[in-house]
Design a protein around this motif. Structure first.
Motif, PDB file in Angstrom:
ATOM      1  N   ASN A  80      18.224  35.389   3.817  1.00  0.00           N
ATOM      2  CA  ASN A  80      19.581  35.838   3.480  1.00  0.00           C
ATOM      3  C   ASN A  80      19.518  37.102   2.632  1.00  0.00           C
ATOM      4  OD1 ASN A  80      18.940  34.149   0.930  1.00  0.00           O
ATOM      5  ND2 ASN A  80      20.883  35.144   0.428  1.00  0.00           N
ATOM      6  N   ALA A  81      20.625  37.821   2.593  1.00  0.00           N
ATOM      7  CA  ALA A  81      20.747  39.046   1.797  1.00  0.00           C
ATOM      8  C   ALA A  81      22.221  39.357   1.602  1.00  0.00           C
ATOM      9  CB  ALA A  81      20.044  40.208   2.493  1.00  0.00           C
ATOM     10  N   VAL A  82      22.535  40.043   0.519  1.00  0.00           N
ATOM     11  CA  VAL A  82      23.894  40.522   0.270  1.00  0.00           C
ATOM     12  C   VAL A  82      23.960  41.987   0.666  1.00  0.00           C
ATOM     13  CG1 VAL A  82      25.632  41.024  -1.492  1.00  0.00           C
ATOM     14  CG2 VAL A  82      24.376  38.870  -1.566  1.00  0.00           C
ATOM     15  N   HIS A  83      24.869  42.320   1.580  1.00  0.00           N
ATOM     16  CA  HIS A  83      25.015  43.683   2.087  1.00  0.00           C
ATOM     17  C   HIS A  83      26.430  44.205   1.855  1.00  0.00           C
ATOM     18  CE1 HIS A  83      21.457  43.982   5.170  1.00  0.00           C
ATOM     19  NE2 HIS A  83      21.074  43.743   3.933  1.00  0.00           N
ATOM     20  N   ILE A  84      26.556  45.513   1.925  1.00  0.00           N
ATOM     21  CA  ILE A  84      27.860  46.165   1.893  1.00  0.00           C
ATOM     22  C   ILE A  84      28.198  46.583   3.319  1.00  0.00           C
ATOM     23  CG2 ILE A  84      29.203  48.094   0.992  1.00  0.00           C
ATOM     24  CD1 ILE A  84      27.151  48.179  -1.348  1.00  0.00           C
ATOM     25  N   HIS A  85      29.230  45.996   3.885  1.00  0.00           N
ATOM     26  CA  HIS A  85      29.614  46.263   5.281  1.00  0.00           C
ATOM     27  C   HIS A  85      30.877  47.108   5.370  1.00  0.00           C
ATOM     28  CE1 HIS A  85      27.258  42.834   7.489  1.00  0.00           C
ATOM     29  NE2 HIS A  85      26.485  43.648   6.799  1.00  0.00           N
ATOM     30  N   SER A  86      30.968  47.865   6.451  1.00  0.00           N
ATOM     31  CA  SER A  86      32.172  48.645   6.741  1.00  0.00           C
ATOM     32  C   SER A  86      33.072  47.804   7.642  1.00  0.00           C
ATOM     33  CB  SER A  86      31.802  49.958   7.441  1.00  0.00           C
ATOM     34  OG  SER A  86      31.001  50.762   6.607  1.00  0.00           O
ATOM     35  N   LYS A  91      35.044  49.066   2.764  1.00  0.00           N
ATOM     36  CA  LYS A  91      33.738  48.602   2.306  1.00  0.00           C
ATOM     37  C   LYS A  91      33.880  47.225   1.665  1.00  0.00           C
ATOM     38  CE  LYS A  91      31.242  52.378   3.149  1.00  0.00           C
ATOM     39  NZ  LYS A  91      30.043  52.413   4.018  1.00  0.00           N
ATOM     40  N   SER A  92      33.103  46.261   2.150  1.00  0.00           N
ATOM     41  CA  SER A  92      33.205  44.899   1.644  1.00  0.00           C
ATOM     42  C   SER A  92      31.822  44.270   1.507  1.00  0.00           C
ATOM     43  CB  SER A  92      34.046  44.029   2.588  1.00  0.00           C
ATOM     44  OG  SER A  92      35.339  44.551   2.739  1.00  0.00           O
ATOM     45  N   TYR A  93      31.711  43.379   0.522  1.00  0.00           N
ATOM     46  CA  TYR A  93      30.461  42.642   0.344  1.00  0.00           C
ATOM     47  C   TYR A  93      30.403  41.453   1.292  1.00  0.00           C
ATOM     48  CZ  TYR A  93      28.344  44.910  -3.703  1.00  0.00           C
ATOM     49  OH  TYR A  93      27.712  45.798  -4.521  1.00  0.00           O
ATOM     50  N   CYS A  94      29.218  41.224   1.854  1.00  0.00           N
ATOM     51  CA  CYS A  94      28.981  40.073   2.726  1.00  0.00           C
ATOM     52  C   CYS A  94      27.667  39.406   2.339  1.00  0.00           C
ATOM     53  CB  CYS A  94      28.905  40.493   4.192  1.00  0.00           C
ATOM     54  SG  CYS A  94      30.461  41.073   4.882  1.00  0.00           S
ATOM     55  N   ASP A  95      27.699  38.092   2.298  1.00  0.00           N
ATOM     56  CA  ASP A  95      26.473  37.312   2.097  1.00  0.00           C
ATOM     57  C   ASP A  95      26.002  36.898   3.487  1.00  0.00           C
ATOM     58  OD1 ASP A  95      24.406  35.767   1.266  1.00  0.00           O
ATOM     59  OD2 ASP A  95      25.588  34.384   0.052  1.00  0.00           O
ATOM     60  N   ILE A  96      24.847  37.414   3.899  1.00  0.00           N
ATOM     61  CA  ILE A  96      24.351  37.214   5.268  1.00  0.00           C
ATOM     62  C   ILE A  96      23.306  36.105   5.302  1.00  0.00           C
ATOM     63  CG2 ILE A  96      23.201  38.309   7.225  1.00  0.00           C
ATOM     64  CD1 ILE A  96      24.082  41.003   6.018  1.00  0.00           C
ATOM     65  N   LEU A  97      23.486  35.177   6.215  1.00  0.00           N
ATOM     66  CA  LEU A  97      22.476  34.149   6.479  1.00  0.00           C
ATOM     67  C   LEU A  97      21.948  34.366   7.895  1.00  0.00           C
ATOM     68  CD1 LEU A  97      20.941  31.556   5.725  1.00  0.00           C
ATOM     69  CD2 LEU A  97      22.878  30.255   6.650  1.00  0.00           C
ATOM     70  N   MET A  98      20.639  34.552   8.019  1.00  0.00           N
ATOM     71  CA  MET A  98      19.996  34.792   9.315  1.00  0.00           C
ATOM     72  C   MET A  98      19.063  33.615   9.627  1.00  0.00           C
ATOM     73  SD  MET A  98      19.930  37.345  11.638  1.00  0.00           S
ATOM     74  CE  MET A  98      20.184  38.883  10.740  1.00  0.00           C
ATOM     75  N   LYS A  99      19.231  33.050  10.834  1.00  0.00           N
ATOM     76  CA  LYS A  99      18.415  31.903  11.229  1.00  0.00           C
ATOM     77  C   LYS A  99      17.750  32.159  12.580  1.00  0.00           C
ATOM     78  CE  LYS A  99      21.380  28.342   9.117  1.00  0.00           C
ATOM     79  NZ  LYS A  99      22.172  27.106   9.413  1.00  0.00           N
ATOM     80  N   PRO A 100      16.469  31.831  12.729  1.00  0.00           N
ATOM     81  CA  PRO A 100      15.849  31.916  14.056  1.00  0.00           C
ATOM     82  C   PRO A 100      16.312  30.743  14.917  1.00  0.00           C
ATOM     83  CG  PRO A 100      14.261  31.098  12.447  1.00  0.00           C
ATOM     84  CD  PRO A 100      15.505  31.436  11.682  1.00  0.00           C
ATOM     85  N   ILE A 101      16.654  31.002  16.154  1.00  0.00           N
ATOM     86  CA  ILE A 101      17.067  29.954  17.092  1.00  0.00           C
ATOM     87  C   ILE A 101      15.944  29.740  18.102  1.00  0.00           C
ATOM     88  CG2 ILE A 101      18.786  29.234  18.779  1.00  0.00           C
ATOM     89  CD1 ILE A 101      19.818  29.444  15.906  1.00  0.00           C
TER      90      ILE A 101
END
Length: 438
Positions: A80-86, A91-101
């Motif tokens: 996971n990581a916190v990114h700044i998305h457009s 501009k908004s903050y997003c907490d990203i969760l990435m999972k392998p499928i």
């Protein structure tokens, strides 16, 4: 791609923005929540995630952000990581969760990315939000977002003035209890009698002056969040009562016989090292482990120097001095100051400087003396020898440092130094110095 239908069904079942991507960042499945979040059209099999979220043709790690996809590929575990998305809202903050499928044989089919919007923080000035974009700030946001997803007891740790109450409110606002009360209990200076009557309330006639019954803060907070600010200041003899309350969520009003119960989320804060107090016997060990379920460290402002210009603009915007602005040199000086009082001190400095400034532009000589002396002390500290240097040498070193950093015009610099332009030229000529703008 195989299993496309299964993957799309899985994506559609997620109530947060979500996509399914291949190792080359290409989006192969998307849900409606994701489509509604961004203003760039997603073309399955062609669009890459960074093109949609960052409006960039390069992956996010090329622009100073950690790439959760790369972490996922290297560890084959969720990242996971916190990114700044457009986004469509800017501009908004997003907490990203990435999972392998993986398929039934254990082979990775691709990666599931789930986005969680962070509404309580912003990269730009926005009322009622925390402002910043430095790495320590993002790390703190990640911890806040994780804590808000459960009812675990949260302990906020950091220096005085770092914004603990604002973070406590963020934990509450991002939780499922956000429509219920947020109650602050100031622990500093509470006597035993006041502690009980404030927290538990009292019945009519419980003591002299109790002409009516009164609800306690714990009863008012039912269903919501209770924030114990500076919990390390609770005297030892009162800590056992506090522990009993936190463990059972039951209490009796002063002068009352009926036991009451309140369902509340616990958030505590302290600028003190509570474990040190535990070792000294000044804080109960069992109480510490009851309140420290999920510690969150609040970085000091000197750890967030990259955030200072944005914070300055934010505080000015929502003050009575919104028509004023800080000069480049004043912002540079603030960014080099240590801020022992953290964000609270920054707000005070901004108000003082805005009040002193005679013009709409706030110059460095409008800043408090403690801030102005920062540059001089830095120059002094560069001389590691103990010998005394002459005032001429000090002036030469000071002006030399200014010449290498200052970006304004000679006239602006003269105003900042509180001297005439002619005097500035004479001093520069004397020491053989030259401004890059000259």
């Amino acid at each position: 791609m195989n299993n496309t239908t299964v993957v799309q069904s899985m994506i559609n079942a997620i109530d947060k923005p979500a996509i399914f991507i291949s190792p080359d960042y290409v989006i192969h499945a998307v849900n409606q929540a994701y489509i509604e979040t961004y203003d760039t059209q997603v073309i399955l099999g062609q669009s890459r995630c960074h093109q949609i979220s960052h409006h960039s043709d390069e992956p996010c790690d090329k622009h100073g952000e950690e790439c959760p996809l790369q972490q996922c590929q290297s560890t084959q575990r969720a990242a996971n990581a916190v990114h700044i998305h457009s986004t469509a809202q800017g501009k908004s903050y997003c907490d990203i969760l990435m999972k392998p499928i993986k398929d039934s044989s254990g082979e990775i089919l691709g990666f599931l990315e789930i986005l969680d919007a962070i509404d309580y923080a912003s990269t730009e000035s926005k009322k009622g939000t925390m402002v910043g974009q430095s790495a320590p700030f993002k790390q703190m946001l990640n911890r806040i977002n994780r804590a808000s997803q459960s009812s675990i007891a949260v302990l906020l740790q950091g220096e005085t003035g770092a914004g603990k109450e604002l973070v406590a409110k963020a934990v509450h606002q991002a939780s499922s209890r956000n429509d219920k009360p947020f109650v602050v209990i100031e622990c500093t200076g509470l006597s035993e009698n006041l502690f009980e009557s404030e927290l538990f309330g009292y019945e009519k006639g419980a003591f002299t002056g109790a002409t009516t019954s009164k609800k306690g803060l714990i009863e008012i907070a039912h269903g919501g969040t209770v924030f114990f600010d500076e919990i390390g200041d609770v005297p030892l003899n009162m800590q056992v009562k506090l522990l009993r309350l936190l463990e059972t969520q039951c209490y009796r009003a002063v002068g009352g016989l009926k036991q009451k119960r309140s369902d509340f989320r616990l958030v505590s804060a302290s600028h003190k090292n509570l474990l040190d107090l535990v070792e000294k016997g000044e804080f109960r060990r069992d109480l510490y482990y009851r309140i420290a379920g999920f510690p969150i460290y609040l970085p000091s402002l000197r750890e967030r120097h990259d955030d200072i210009p944005g914070l300055v603009k934010h505080f000015i915007k929502y003050s009575e001095y919104k028509h004023k602005k800080f000069s480049v040199n004043a912002l540079t000086l603030l960014s080099r100051y240590a801020f022992p009082g953290n964000i609270r001190e920054l707000k005070n400095i901004i108000e003082q400087a805005a009040l002193i400034a005679n013009e709409d532009t706030i110059h460095s000589n409008d800043l408090p003396e403690s801030v102005q002396l920062t540059v001089t002390s830095d120059v002094v500290n560069t001389n590691t020898d103990t010998e005394i240097v002459t005032l001429d040498d000090m002036e030469c070193a000071y002006l030399s440092q200014i010449c290498s950093q200052y970006q304004g015009s000679p006239a602006e610099l003269a105003i900042t130094l509180n001297i005439s332009v002619r005097t500035l030229y004479r001093k520069l000529q004397r020491y053989g110095l030259k401004l890059t703008t000259l």
